[in-house]
Scaffold this motif. Structure first.
Motif, PDB file in Angstrom:
ATOM      1  N   PRO A  66      -2.162 -10.618   5.227  1.00  0.00           N
ATOM      2  CA  PRO A  66      -2.896 -10.624   3.949  1.00  0.00           C
ATOM      3  C   PRO A  66      -4.403 -10.814   4.126  1.00  0.00           C
ATOM      4  CG  PRO A  66      -1.613 -12.647   4.207  1.00  0.00           C
ATOM      5  CD  PRO A  66      -1.178 -11.714   5.283  1.00  0.00           C
ATOM      6  N   LEU A  69      -5.868  -7.451   5.041  1.00  0.00           N
ATOM      7  CA  LEU A  69      -5.796  -6.614   3.840  1.00  0.00           C
ATOM      8  C   LEU A  69      -6.892  -7.002   2.847  1.00  0.00           C
ATOM      9  CD1 LEU A  69      -1.939  -6.449   3.218  1.00  0.00           C
ATOM     10  CD2 LEU A  69      -3.436  -4.525   3.755  1.00  0.00           C
ATOM     11  N   LEU A  70      -7.103  -8.302   2.676  1.00  0.00           N
ATOM     12  CA  LEU A  70      -8.149  -8.755   1.757  1.00  0.00           C
ATOM     13  C   LEU A  70      -9.522  -8.335   2.264  1.00  0.00           C
ATOM     14  CD1 LEU A  70      -9.041 -10.289  -0.742  1.00  0.00           C
ATOM     15  CD2 LEU A  70      -8.916 -12.419   0.580  1.00  0.00           C
ATOM     16  N   HIS A  73      -9.968  -4.666   1.350  1.00  0.00           N
ATOM     17  CA  HIS A  73     -10.195  -4.426  -0.070  1.00  0.00           C
ATOM     18  C   HIS A  73     -11.570  -4.932  -0.528  1.00  0.00           C
ATOM     19  CE1 HIS A  73      -6.407  -2.615  -1.057  1.00  0.00           C
ATOM     20  NE2 HIS A  73      -5.734  -3.600  -0.534  1.00  0.00           N
ATOM     21  N   VAL A 253     -12.742 -12.071   6.385  1.00  0.00           N
ATOM     22  CA  VAL A 253     -12.741 -12.235   4.922  1.00  0.00           C
ATOM     23  C   VAL A 253     -14.043 -12.876   4.455  1.00  0.00           C
ATOM     24  CG1 VAL A 253     -11.662 -13.488   3.017  1.00  0.00           C
ATOM     25  CG2 VAL A 253     -10.239 -12.275   4.666  1.00  0.00           C
ATOM     26  N   LYS A 277      -4.706  -6.215  -5.408  1.00  0.00           N
ATOM     27  CA  LYS A 277      -4.179  -5.200  -4.498  1.00  0.00           C
ATOM     28  C   LYS A 277      -3.653  -5.829  -3.211  1.00  0.00           C
ATOM     29  CE  LYS A 277      -6.875  -1.256  -6.145  1.00  0.00           C
ATOM     30  NZ  LYS A 277      -7.909  -0.243  -5.810  1.00  0.00           N
ATOM     31  N   THR A 278      -4.336  -6.870  -2.730  1.00  0.00           N
ATOM     32  CA  THR A 278      -3.885  -7.559  -1.525  1.00  0.00           C
ATOM     33  C   THR A 278      -2.524  -8.217  -1.745  1.00  0.00           C
ATOM     34  OG1 THR A 278      -6.155  -7.991  -0.822  1.00  0.00           O
ATOM     35  CG2 THR A 278      -4.441  -9.380   0.139  1.00  0.00           C
ATOM     36  N   THR A 281       0.317  -5.475  -2.019  1.00  0.00           N
ATOM     37  CA  THR A 281       0.673  -4.883  -0.727  1.00  0.00           C
ATOM     38  C   THR A 281       1.342  -5.904   0.184  1.00  0.00           C
ATOM     39  OG1 THR A 281      -1.256  -3.430  -0.933  1.00  0.00           O
ATOM     40  CG2 THR A 281      -0.226  -3.579   1.229  1.00  0.00           C
ATOM     41  N   THR A 282       0.832  -7.141   0.190  1.00  0.00           N
ATOM     42  CA  THR A 282       1.417  -8.183   1.034  1.00  0.00           C
ATOM     43  C   THR A 282       2.864  -8.460   0.641  1.00  0.00           C
ATOM     44  OG1 THR A 282      -0.740  -9.228   1.358  1.00  0.00           O
ATOM     45  CG2 THR A 282       1.196 -10.580   1.786  1.00  0.00           C
TER      46      THR A 282
END
Length: 434
Positions: A66, A69-70, A73, A253, A277-278, A281-282
Motif C-alpha cells: 500500500p 501504491l500511495l 497515486h 510516500v 484509490k490506494t 487496490t490494496t
C-alpha cells in the motif's frame, strides 16, 4: 482418489472458475479451502483460512504494497503522469521512429512510479498515441509500440507483481527489486532496437517530427527532475542498503507528499482521491494474496509439486530444457489467463521445480514476471492491446496485434537471454546491499 488427482482436479476447478469470470482472489481462496477440506478436514480448512488472514493482515513486510501504491497515486496527483513521454519526445522526436523511442522511455519512466503494466499503458498511451498519430505514424505500429512498452511497468521497480511474488514465495522484495533493474533496462533497450530497425527498413512507419531547441529540451528535463530524484533516492537507497523495502516505500510516500506540495497539488480532493484509490487496490490485492496462500497450501498438501519435480528428474532433461518447457507452458496459459492469475496459479507448482533444477528463486521471480509480461500483449487475451484499442477506438485489433509482432520477437529474444545467462539477473543483487 489419490492426492495428486485431487490436486489436478482442484487446478482444473480453479481454471473453470476463472473462465466463468469469478474474481481471482475468490477463485483461489475457494479452491484452496475446498481442497484442504477434502485432503484433511473442513475444520482444518477453516482454521487455516483464519490463520492466513490474520498472518497476512499483520505481516510487516506487506506494508510495502500500500505504501508504494500511495506513492504512485500521489505522483499522479502531482501531474507526473505524462511528463516522461513529453521530455523524451523533445530529445528524440526529430529522429525516425523518435516518438516510438520516446514512448518506450516514457513507459520505463512511468513504470518506475506506477508498478503496474495496465496503468503504464493507459497513462502513457493516452498522451503518446494522439501525438504519434498527428505526426503521421502508422496506427498499428504506434499502438503496438505502446502496448509492448506498457509491459515495462510490471517489471521495473517498484513492481507490484514482484511484491506479490516475494510475499507468496517468501523471498526478499528488496533483492527482487534490485534483480529487476538490469532486465528492465535491457527489455526497454530491446524494444528501442526493434523500433530503430523497423523504421530504418520502413521509414513510413515513424516519420521524424520537428526538431526543438536545446533550451526547450532542458526546460522539460528540469520539469521532471523532482520526480527523477524521488525515484533514484527511493530505489537507489534500497539498492545500496540505506532502506529496507518497507522503509523505502515510507520515504517514498513522504517525498511524494512533498512533491505534491512543491507542484501545487496538495489539496483535499487530490490527496483524498489518492488514498481512496490506494485503499481500493490494496484491498483487492490483499484478497488475492489470501487466496494464493490458501491455494499454495492445498497444492503442497497434494504433493503435485513433488511429483512434477520427480518427473523432471526421471526425464533427465537439462535444467535449460526444463525451464524452456516451463516458459512455453506459461505462454500457453497466458493466452487465456490474466498475468496475476497466471503467476499465483503457477508459483506453488513451478518454483519448487526451478529450485530443484538449481535456479535461484530470485531469478525465477524475474523469469516468471517477464514471461507473464508477454501475456499482456500476445493474443488472444493481450490486455494491454485492449487498453490501447480503447484509447484509439478506430484502430482495428488486428492492426494492433500485427504491430506487436516485432516487439514479441524482441520479447522472446530477451527472455532467451535471461534463461541462457542468469547472471544478467543475479549480478546486480550480488554486488549491492539490496
Amino acid at each position: 482418489m489419490t492426492p495428486e488427482l485431487i490436486g489436478l482436479t482442484g487446478i482444473l476447478g480453479l481454471l473453470v472458475l476463472l473462465t466463468l469470470g469469478v474474481p481471482i482472489g475468490v477463485s483461489l481462496a475457494l479452491t484452496g479451502i475446498v481442497g484442504i477440506a477434502v485432503m484433511i478436514s473442513p475444520e482444518a480448512a477453516l482454521a487455516k483460512a483464519g490463520v492466513v488472514v490474520f498472518e497476512v493482515a499483520t505481516k510487516y513486510e506487506l506494508g510495502v504494497l500500500p505504501l508504494f501504491l500511495l506513492m504512485a497515486h500521489l505522483c499522479f496527483a502531482a501531474g507526473a503522469s505524462r511528463d516522461f513521454f513529453d521530455v523524451a519526445a523533445r530529445f528524440v522526436g526529430h529522429r525516425r521512429g523518435g516518438l516510438g523511442l520516446a514512448s518506450i522511455a516514457g513507459c520505463a519512466g512511468f513504470g518506475a512510479i506506477s508498478g503496474s503494466s495496465l496503468a503504464t499503458v493507459a497513462t502513457v498511451g493516452s498522451a503518446a498515441l494522439p501525438e504519434m498519430r498527428r505526426a503521421g505514424y502508422n496506427p498499428g505500429f504506434a499502438a503496438g509500440a505502446l502496448a509492448a512498452g506498457g509491459t515495462l511497468g510490471a517489471l521495473i521497480p517498484p513492481s507490484g507483481a514482484l511484491i506479490v511474488f516475494g510475499i507468496i514465495a517468501e523471498q526478499s522484495i528488496g533483492k527482487l527489486f534490485v534483480a529487476a533493474v538490469v532486465p528492465g533496462f535491457t527489455q526497454a533497450l530491446f524494444y528501442m532496437i526493434a523500433i530503430a530497425i523497423l523504421c530504418a527498413l520502413r521509414p513510413d512507419l515513424g516519420p521524424p517530427s520537428q526538431r526543438v531547441p536545446w533550451a526547450y529540451r532542458m526546460r522539460g528535463l528540469l520539469g521532471i527532475a523532482d520526480v527523477i530524484a524521488l525515484v533514484v533516492f527511493v530505489i537507489g537507497g534500497l539498492m545500496i542498503g540505506w532502506f529496507t523495502p518497507t522503509e523505502a516505500a515510507s520515504v517514498g510516500v513522504v517525498a511524494a507528499f512533498l512533491l505534491c506540495a512543491v507542484r501545487g497539488a496538495f489539496n483535499r480532493a487530490a490527496i483524498g482521491e489518492a488514498f481512496a484509490k490506494t485503499l481500493s487496490t490494496t484491498g483487492m490485492i490483499y484478497l488475492i494474496i489470501f487466496g494464493a496462500i490458501l491455494f499454495a497450501t492445498f497444492i503442497s498438501v497434494t504433493g503435485i509439486a513433488d511429483l512434477m519435480s520427480q518427473t523432471v528428474r526421471d526425464l533427465h532433461a537439462s535444467p535449460t530444457v526444463a525451464i524452456i518447457a516451463m516458459a512455453v507452458l506459461l505462454l500457453v496459459l497466458g493466452s487465456f489467463l490474466d498475468g496475476l492469475a497466471l503467476m499465483l496459479l503457477t508459483t506453488p507448482i513451478f518454483l519448487p521445480i526451478a529450485i530443484e533444477l538449481g535456479y535461484s528463486p530470485i531469478w525465477f521471480g524475474i523469469f516468471l514476471v517477464r514471461t507473464m509480461e508477454i501475456g499482456f500483449v500476445h493474443p488472444p487475451l493481450g490486455l494491454n492491446v485492449y487498453v490501447i484499442q480503447a484509447i484509439g477506438k478506430d484502430i482495428p485489433l488486428g492492426a494492433i496485434f500485427r504491430g506487436i509482432v516485432p516487439f514479441l520477437v524482441a520479447d522472446f529474444v530477451h527472455l532467451a537471454m535471461l534463461i541462457a545467462f542468469p547472471l544478467v539477473t543475479l549480478w546486480l543483487p550480488s554486488v549491492t546491499a539490496g
